[in-house]
Design a protein around this motif. Sequence first.
Motif, PDB file in Angstrom:
ATOM      1  N   LYS A  46       0.837  -1.193   0.000  1.00  7.62           N
ATOM      2  CA  LYS A  46       0.000   0.000   0.000  1.00  7.62           C
ATOM      3  C   LYS A  46       0.883   1.258   0.000  1.00  7.62           C
ATOM      4  CE  LYS A  46      -3.796   2.195   2.394  1.00  7.62           C
ATOM      5  NZ  LYS A  46      -4.774   2.158   3.427  1.00  7.62           N
ATOM      6  N   ASN A  47       0.550   2.190  -0.885  1.00  5.97           N
ATOM      7  CA  ASN A  47       1.200   3.500  -1.022  1.00  5.97           C
ATOM      8  C   ASN A  47       2.587   3.469  -1.669  1.00  5.97           C
ATOM      9  OD1 ASN A  47      -0.985   4.885   0.187  1.00  5.97           O
ATOM     10  ND2 ASN A  47      -0.186   4.372   2.213  1.00  5.97           N
ATOM     11  N   TRP A  48       3.202   2.319  -1.838  1.00  6.39           N
ATOM     12  CA  TRP A  48       4.557   2.269  -2.361  1.00  6.39           C
ATOM     13  C   TRP A  48       4.623   2.777  -3.799  1.00  6.39           C
ATOM     14  CZ3 TRP A  48       8.552  -1.796  -0.568  1.00  6.39           C
ATOM     15  CH2 TRP A  48       8.533  -1.876   0.826  1.00  6.39           C
ATOM     16  N   VAL A  49       3.682   2.368  -4.650  1.00  4.81           N
ATOM     17  CA  VAL A  49       3.685   2.796  -6.046  1.00  4.81           C
ATOM     18  C   VAL A  49       3.488   4.304  -6.132  1.00  4.81           C
ATOM     19  CG1 VAL A  49       2.504   2.618  -8.275  1.00  4.81           C
ATOM     20  CG2 VAL A  49       2.909   0.568  -6.929  1.00  4.81           C
ATOM     21  N   ALA A  50       2.552   4.820  -5.349  1.00  6.20           N
ATOM     22  CA  ALA A  50       2.290   6.261  -5.362  1.00  6.20           C
ATOM     23  C   ALA A  50       3.538   7.044  -4.950  1.00  6.20           C
ATOM     24  CB  ALA A  50       1.126   6.590  -4.431  1.00  6.20           C
ATOM     25  N   ILE A  51       4.207   6.597  -3.917  1.00  6.05           N
ATOM     26  CA  ILE A  51       5.413   7.281  -3.448  1.00  6.05           C
ATOM     27  C   ILE A  51       6.516   7.198  -4.497  1.00  6.05           C
ATOM     28  CG2 ILE A  51       7.280   7.198  -1.734  1.00  6.05           C
ATOM     29  CD1 ILE A  51       5.090   6.484   0.335  1.00  6.05           C
ATOM     30  N   GLU A  52       6.709   6.032  -5.082  1.00  9.86           N
ATOM     31  CA  GLU A  52       7.720   5.855  -6.132  1.00  9.86           C
ATOM     32  C   GLU A  52       7.416   6.763  -7.319  1.00  9.86           C
ATOM     33  OE1 GLU A  52      11.059   3.790  -8.068  1.00  9.86           O
ATOM     34  OE2 GLU A  52      10.510   4.343  -6.043  1.00  9.86           O
ATOM     35  N   ASP A  53       6.164   6.834  -7.732  1.00  9.13           N
ATOM     36  CA  ASP A  53       5.779   7.693  -8.854  1.00  9.13           C
ATOM     37  C   ASP A  53       6.033   9.164  -8.548  1.00  9.13           C
ATOM     38  OD1 ASP A  53       5.016   5.488 -10.317  1.00  9.13           O
ATOM     39  OD2 ASP A  53       2.862   5.737  -9.935  1.00  9.13           O
ATOM     40  N   ILE A  54       5.648   9.602  -7.362  1.00  8.10           N
ATOM     41  CA  ILE A  54       5.860  10.998  -6.980  1.00  8.10           C
ATOM     42  C   ILE A  54       7.354  11.312  -6.945  1.00  8.10           C
ATOM     43  CG2 ILE A  54       5.619  12.685  -5.102  1.00  8.10           C
ATOM     44  CD1 ILE A  54       2.901  11.269  -4.452  1.00  8.10           C
ATOM     45  N   MET A  55       8.155  10.391  -6.407  1.00 11.65           N
ATOM     46  CA  MET A  55       9.600  10.624  -6.330  1.00 11.65           C
ATOM     47  C   MET A  55      10.216  10.733  -7.724  1.00 11.65           C
ATOM     48  SD  MET A  55      10.943   8.410  -3.006  1.00 11.65           S
ATOM     49  CE  MET A  55      10.914   6.879  -3.880  1.00 11.65           C
ATOM     50  N   LYS A  56       9.680   9.983  -8.704  1.00 20.06           N
ATOM     51  CA  LYS A  56      10.206  10.058 -10.067  1.00 20.06           C
ATOM     52  C   LYS A  56       9.774  11.344 -10.758  1.00 20.06           C
ATOM     53  CE  LYS A  56      10.691   5.159 -11.030  1.00 20.06           C
ATOM     54  NZ  LYS A  56      10.136   4.002 -11.724  1.00 20.06           N
ATOM     55  N   ILE A  57       8.523  11.722 -10.595  1.00 19.49           N
ATOM     56  CA  ILE A  57       7.992  12.900 -11.277  1.00 19.49           C
ATOM     57  C   ILE A  57       8.459  14.192 -10.611  1.00 19.49           C
ATOM     58  CG2 ILE A  57       5.873  14.128 -11.900  1.00 19.49           C
ATOM     59  CD1 ILE A  57       4.537  11.291 -12.043  1.00 19.49           C
ATOM     60  N   THR A  62       9.189  17.201  -0.724  1.00 13.59           N
ATOM     61  CA  THR A  62       9.518  16.877   0.663  1.00 13.59           C
ATOM     62  C   THR A  62       8.674  15.694   1.116  1.00 13.59           C
ATOM     63  OG1 THR A  62       7.831  18.317   1.602  1.00 13.59           O
ATOM     64  CG2 THR A  62      10.013  19.310   1.150  1.00 13.59           C
ATOM     65  N   LEU A  63       9.087  15.096   2.222  1.00 16.42           N
ATOM     66  CA  LEU A  63       8.309  14.001   2.794  1.00 16.42           C
ATOM     67  C   LEU A  63       6.894  14.462   3.113  1.00 16.42           C
ATOM     68  CD1 LEU A  63      10.980  12.491   5.238  1.00 16.42           C
ATOM     69  CD2 LEU A  63      10.373  11.680   2.950  1.00 16.42           C
ATOM     70  N   GLN A  64       6.792  15.677   3.627  1.00 19.82           N
ATOM     71  CA  GLN A  64       5.482  16.224   3.987  1.00 19.82           C
ATOM     72  C   GLN A  64       4.600  16.389   2.750  1.00 19.82           C
ATOM     73  OE1 GLN A  64       4.483  16.932   7.325  1.00 19.82           O
ATOM     74  NE2 GLN A  64       2.527  16.861   6.253  1.00 19.82           N
ATOM     75  N   GLU A  65       5.172  16.904   1.666  1.00 20.08           N
ATOM     76  CA  GLU A  65       4.406  17.094   0.430  1.00 20.08           C
ATOM     77  C   GLU A  65       3.911  15.765  -0.126  1.00 20.08           C
ATOM     78  OE1 GLU A  65       6.631  21.131  -1.245  1.00 20.08           O
ATOM     79  OE2 GLU A  65       7.408  19.150  -1.815  1.00 20.08           O
ATOM     80  N   ILE A  66       4.771  14.777  -0.107  1.00 18.17           N
ATOM     81  CA  ILE A  66       4.377  13.446  -0.594  1.00 18.17           C
ATOM     82  C   ILE A  66       3.277  12.878   0.296  1.00 18.17           C
ATOM     83  CG2 ILE A  66       5.137  11.060  -0.972  1.00 18.17           C
ATOM     84  CD1 ILE A  66       7.941  12.222  -1.645  1.00 18.17           C
ATOM     85  N   GLY A  67       3.474  12.983   1.607  1.00 20.66           N
ATOM     86  CA  GLY A  67       2.472  12.483   2.543  1.00 20.66           C
ATOM     87  C   GLY A  67       1.131  13.164   2.380  1.00 20.66           C
ATOM     88  N   ASP A  68       1.141  14.475   2.182  1.00 19.76           N
ATOM     89  CA  ASP A  68      -0.105  15.221   1.986  1.00 19.76           C
ATOM     90  C   ASP A  68      -0.839  14.758   0.733  1.00 19.76           C
ATOM     91  OD1 ASP A  68       0.429  16.655   4.285  1.00 19.76           O
ATOM     92  OD2 ASP A  68       1.123  18.463   3.226  1.00 19.76           O
ATOM     93  N   LYS A  69      -0.093  14.446  -0.327  1.00 19.72           N
ATOM     94  CA  LYS A  69      -0.714  14.006  -1.583  1.00 19.72           C
ATOM     95  C   LYS A  69      -1.413  12.661  -1.458  1.00 19.72           C
ATOM     96  CE  LYS A  69       2.224  16.531  -4.768  1.00 19.72           C
ATOM     97  NZ  LYS A  69       3.246  16.470  -5.814  1.00 19.72           N
ATOM     98  N   ARG A  76       5.812   8.077   7.813  1.00 18.27           N
ATOM     99  CA  ARG A  76       5.473   6.854   7.070  1.00 18.27           C
ATOM    100  C   ARG A  76       6.075   6.919   5.660  1.00 18.27           C
ATOM    101  NH1 ARG A  76       5.875   2.027   6.777  1.00 18.27           N
ATOM    102  NH2 ARG A  76       4.403   0.907   5.489  1.00 18.27           N
ATOM    103  N   VAL A  77       6.068   8.103   5.047  1.00 12.94           N
ATOM    104  CA  VAL A  77       6.701   8.281   3.734  1.00 12.94           C
ATOM    105  C   VAL A  77       8.192   7.965   3.841  1.00 12.94           C
ATOM    106  CG1 VAL A  77       7.316   9.932   1.914  1.00 12.94           C
ATOM    107  CG2 VAL A  77       5.027   9.995   2.928  1.00 12.94           C
ATOM    108  N   ARG A  78       8.839   8.475   4.875  1.00  8.59           N
ATOM    109  CA  ARG A  78      10.266   8.218   5.071  1.00  8.59           C
ATOM    110  C   ARG A  78      10.533   6.721   5.195  1.00  8.59           C
ATOM    111  NH1 ARG A  78      13.673   6.556   8.386  1.00  8.59           N
ATOM    112  NH2 ARG A  78      12.175   6.267  10.054  1.00  8.59           N
ATOM    113  N   GLN A  79       9.704   6.030   5.992  1.00  8.47           N
ATOM    114  CA  GLN A  79       9.875   4.589   6.176  1.00  8.47           C
ATOM    115  C   GLN A  79       9.716   3.841   4.853  1.00  8.47           C
ATOM    116  OE1 GLN A  79       6.844   3.757   9.065  1.00  8.47           O
ATOM    117  NE2 GLN A  79       8.047   4.543  10.794  1.00  8.47           N
ATOM    118  N   ILE A  80       8.721   4.227   4.081  1.00 12.08           N
ATOM    119  CA  ILE A  80       8.483   3.550   2.800  1.00 12.08           C
ATOM    120  C   ILE A  80       9.628   3.832   1.828  1.00 12.08           C
ATOM    121  CG2 ILE A  80       6.966   3.494   0.767  1.00 12.08           C
ATOM    122  CD1 ILE A  80       4.593   3.876   2.736  1.00 12.08           C
ATOM    123  N   LYS A  81      10.122   5.081   1.805  1.00 14.64           N
ATOM    124  CA  LYS A  81      11.257   5.412   0.934  1.00 14.64           C
ATOM    125  C   LYS A  81      12.479   4.568   1.293  1.00 14.64           C
ATOM    126  CE  LYS A  81      12.259   9.582  -0.425  1.00 14.64           C
ATOM    127  NZ  LYS A  81      12.520  11.035  -0.520  1.00 14.64           N
TER     128      LYS A  81
END
Length: 147
Positions: A46-57, A62-69, A76-81
């Motif tokens: 859960k959420n891994w694909v979304a985080i990977e996509d955001i990190m690529k695009i 920031t972790l906060q921006e990714i988490g907010d999206k 949790r974003v940091r842990q998943i990264k």
Amino acid sequence: MNAIDHFNDEQHQEFLEELSYEFSISLDKRVDAVQSEIIERISQKKNWVAIEDIMKIHPKSTLQEIGDKIGITRERVRQIKVNICSLKCELAKDYRIEQFLCWSCFESNQPLIFIDELDNRLIGLLQDIKSQLIIHRKTASNSFYYS
């Protein structure tokens, strides 16, 4: 005396065949396999694909921006990264990406791998795993620096 000295003839032949097979797999096939397995494994979480996509695009998000999206905390974003990075490192190691590159350079008598000589998929993978094998060519001064 090393471990290979303890092989009987059949084990020795099996070892040589496995070694030969390892180096017969092309770099492209290795990179394809790693990327395919990364996609398969992160899509199960859960959420891994979304985080990977955001990190690529948006790599500077920031972790906060990714988490907010995606509606999770920055922790949790940091842990998943960290988990995604660990997965990539593990798969690159399993498929012996860096060892193959070292062997290829040794065989062709090329001591360095320049970033502009690699395809984008491989560059991305090596950067993701923070490989020390690639160096960047500075265009202005024609000097070099390590990634």
